[in-house]
Scaffold this motif. Structure first.
Motif, PDB file in Angstrom:
ATOM      1  N   TYR A 105       5.959  -1.227   8.003  1.00  0.00           N
ATOM      2  CA  TYR A 105       5.981  -2.666   7.706  1.00  0.00           C
ATOM      3  C   TYR A 105       7.363  -3.299   8.001  1.00  0.00           C
ATOM      4  O   TYR A 105       7.474  -4.184   8.862  1.00  0.00           O
ATOM      5  N   ILE A 106       8.388  -2.846   7.323  1.00  0.00           N
ATOM      6  CA  ILE A 106       9.710  -3.485   7.503  1.00  0.00           C
ATOM      7  C   ILE A 106      10.303  -3.062   8.852  1.00  0.00           C
ATOM      8  O   ILE A 106      10.905  -3.879   9.568  1.00  0.00           O
ATOM      9  N   GLY A 107      10.093  -1.782   9.213  1.00  0.00           N
ATOM     10  CA  GLY A 107      10.647  -1.282  10.470  1.00  0.00           C
ATOM     11  C   GLY A 107      10.145  -2.050  11.682  1.00  0.00           C
ATOM     12  O   GLY A 107      10.922  -2.411  12.569  1.00  0.00           O
ATOM     13  N   LEU A 159       3.950   8.539  11.586  1.00  0.00           N
ATOM     14  CA  LEU A 159       2.709   7.753  11.482  1.00  0.00           C
ATOM     15  C   LEU A 159       1.894   8.120  10.237  1.00  0.00           C
ATOM     16  O   LEU A 159       0.695   7.875  10.192  1.00  0.00           O
ATOM     17  N   SER A 160       2.552   8.666   9.212  1.00  0.00           N
ATOM     18  CA  SER A 160       1.798   9.018   7.997  1.00  0.00           C
ATOM     19  C   SER A 160       1.369   7.772   7.237  1.00  0.00           C
ATOM     20  O   SER A 160       0.404   7.797   6.496  1.00  0.00           O
ATOM     21  N   SER A 219       1.439   4.505   8.942  1.00  0.00           N
ATOM     22  CA  SER A 219       1.461   3.411   9.930  1.00  0.00           C
ATOM     23  C   SER A 219       0.633   3.830  11.130  1.00  0.00           C
ATOM     24  O   SER A 219       0.184   4.986  11.217  1.00  0.00           O
ATOM     25  N   ALA A 271       7.527  11.861  15.204  1.00  0.00           N
ATOM     26  CA  ALA A 271       8.365  12.939  14.671  1.00  0.00           C
ATOM     27  C   ALA A 271       8.496  12.797  13.167  1.00  0.00           C
ATOM     28  O   ALA A 271       8.578  11.684  12.651  1.00  0.00           O
ATOM     29  N   PHE A 275      14.394   3.883   7.848  1.00  0.00           N
ATOM     30  CA  PHE A 275      13.315   3.358   7.000  1.00  0.00           C
ATOM     31  C   PHE A 275      12.360   4.466   6.566  1.00  0.00           C
ATOM     32  O   PHE A 275      11.619   4.283   5.599  1.00  0.00           O
ATOM     33  N   GLY A 331      10.152   7.116   5.030  1.00  0.00           N
ATOM     34  CA  GLY A 331      10.120   7.668   3.686  1.00  0.00           C
ATOM     35  C   GLY A 331       8.836   7.279   2.992  1.00  0.00           C
ATOM     36  O   GLY A 331       8.022   6.526   3.524  1.00  0.00           O
ATOM     37  N   TYR A 388      10.432   8.178  -7.297  1.00  0.00           N
ATOM     38  CA  TYR A 388      10.733   7.349  -6.119  1.00  0.00           C
ATOM     39  C   TYR A 388      12.118   6.716  -6.270  1.00  0.00           C
ATOM     40  O   TYR A 388      12.977   6.822  -5.386  1.00  0.00           O
TER      41      TYR A 388
END
Ligand code: NAD
Ligand code: WQD
Length: 338
Positions: A11-13, A33-34, A36, A57, A80, A82, A148
């Protein structure tokens, strides 16, 4: 100038990649891509009118990242990548520490080896826990209440220690985001949560578009303007521009660790956000008031002055733009990137 953007499909990236291109940088994205889809980057490329180099990666895979570093001459890394769900972090603490802390350490080790010393880290206002007062300055005490938040604070502390060690002249920006919402004004990219959203804006959007029946408002007995929780919502594009400002700042500064709040400095209650969203979308957002959510706090908003003074950056989009852009994204992509 090549800039490695980990988590750049998220989202932010994805919004930051657009702003980096607009500012003349060459973002190179690495993401597992976990959380996204590569479709976000395809649309980013369409909006930028050029291809974006992408590597699938995992941040914990140092060998793979070493290979990526060998292919580019990175001037900086914006990190980003995480995991970010508070509730999930309580269920899977090891996964959160492994990804957010060990993954970041592996990246920093590689940066030290490759002598890439400019690092921008996605921290969070969650490091202030339940603050003693609002607005919250960067000097406020930090305390965390879940894995978190603890993972973000651990990385902040690792970065500070790293900057105290003379051997590697790291220049680090720790950016503490408040509550990013909204989407690119084109309606082509935006927030695409998996399953039922945890956060307020995606939830409201999915009620307005008819995917969820009603919003649950978590408590109306807080000591706030109307009893509902108050937060500092910031347009994701303003946040993205904050990263470019932080990058330009680091490139000119001495080796050190710099901490900035990225917020607007203004708080809105849940009911104020609902009302703004209804006005922007013309859709009703029916809601029920239910008990407070465990771990929530009454009010959280930034003292945004330090970023304004040092980075010459401030958030510009008002709440009306945040919610209308969120609605454009949701209504034109009811199923996100699918
Ligand atoms: P996001 O989930 O949309 O983006 C994170 C990206 O990192 C995703 O594309 C995901 O696929 C990728 N990723 C996750 N684990 C990875 C791994 N092991 N290796 C490589 N890539 C991995 O989240 P976002 O909202 O864009 O958040 C970006 C960063 O900002 C996160 O670090 C988050 O903790 C932080 N942050 C977010 C918020 C918020 O409210 N959205 C607030 C404060 C801080
Ligand atoms: C906002 C307000 C809720 C959902 C979280 C993380 C934080 C950061 C941002 C990453 C609160 C209320 C919400 C709903 C509601 N993320 N609400 N009904 O809790 O401020 O912050 O996301 O770093 O770490 O904790 O954001 O969007 O979940 O909630 O009434 O269905 O909306 O109680 O007052 P929060 P949020």
């Amino acid at each position: 100038m090549d800039i490695l953007v980990t988590g750049g499909a998220g989202y932010i990236g994805s919004h930051t990649v657009i702003e980096l291109v607009a500012a003349g940088f060459n973002p190179v994205v690495a993401d597992n891509l976990s959380n996204s889809k590569v479709e976000s980057l395809r649309r980013v490329a369409e909006l930028c009118g050029r291809e974006i180099t992408f590597y699938q990666a995992d941040i914990r895979d140092k060998t793979k990242f070493a290979d990526i570093f060998s292919k580019h001459d990175f001037a900086a890394v914006i990190h980003f990548a995480g995991l970010k769900a508070v509730g999930e972090s309580c269920e899977q603490p090891l996964n959160y520490y492994q990804t957010n802390v060990a993954g970041t350490m592996s990246l920093l080790e590689l940066m030290a080896e490759k002598r890439v010393h400019n690092f921008i880290f996605s921290s969070s206002a969650t490091v202030y826990g339940d603050p003693d007062g609002v607005p919250i300055p960067e000097s406020a005490e930090t305390r965390t209440t879940n894995p978190y938040g603890a993972s973000k604070l651990m990385v902040e502390n690792i970065c500070r220690d790293l900057c105290r060690a003379p051997e590697n002249p790291f220049k680090i920006s720790l950016l503490r985001y408040f509550n990013p919402i909204g989407a690119h004004p084109s309606g082509r990219i935006g927030e695409d949560p998996n399953g039922i959203p945890n956060n307020l804006l995606p939830y409201i959007s999915q009620v307005a578009v008819g995917k969820l029946p009603r919003l649950q408002v978590f408590g109306n007995d807080y000591p706030t303007v109307d009893g509902t929780g108050v937060r500092d919502y910031i347009h994701v594009l303003d946040l993205a521009k904050g990263h470019v400002a932080a990058l330009q700042y680091l490139l000119k500064k001495e080796a050190d660790c710099y901490t900035f709040n990225l917020g607007t400095g203004q708080g809105y209650s849940v009911l104020e956000v609902v009302k703004a969203f209804e006005q922007a979308s013309g859709k009703a957002v029916p809601y029920d008031v239910v008990p407070r959510r465990a771990g929530d706090i009454a009010a959280c908003y930034a003292d945004a002055n330090l970023a304004k003074q040092e980075l010459a950056w401030q958030a510009e989009h008002p709440i009306e733009r945040m919610v209308s852009d969120a609605w454009r994204w949701q209504s034109s992509n009811p199923n996100g990137y699918e």
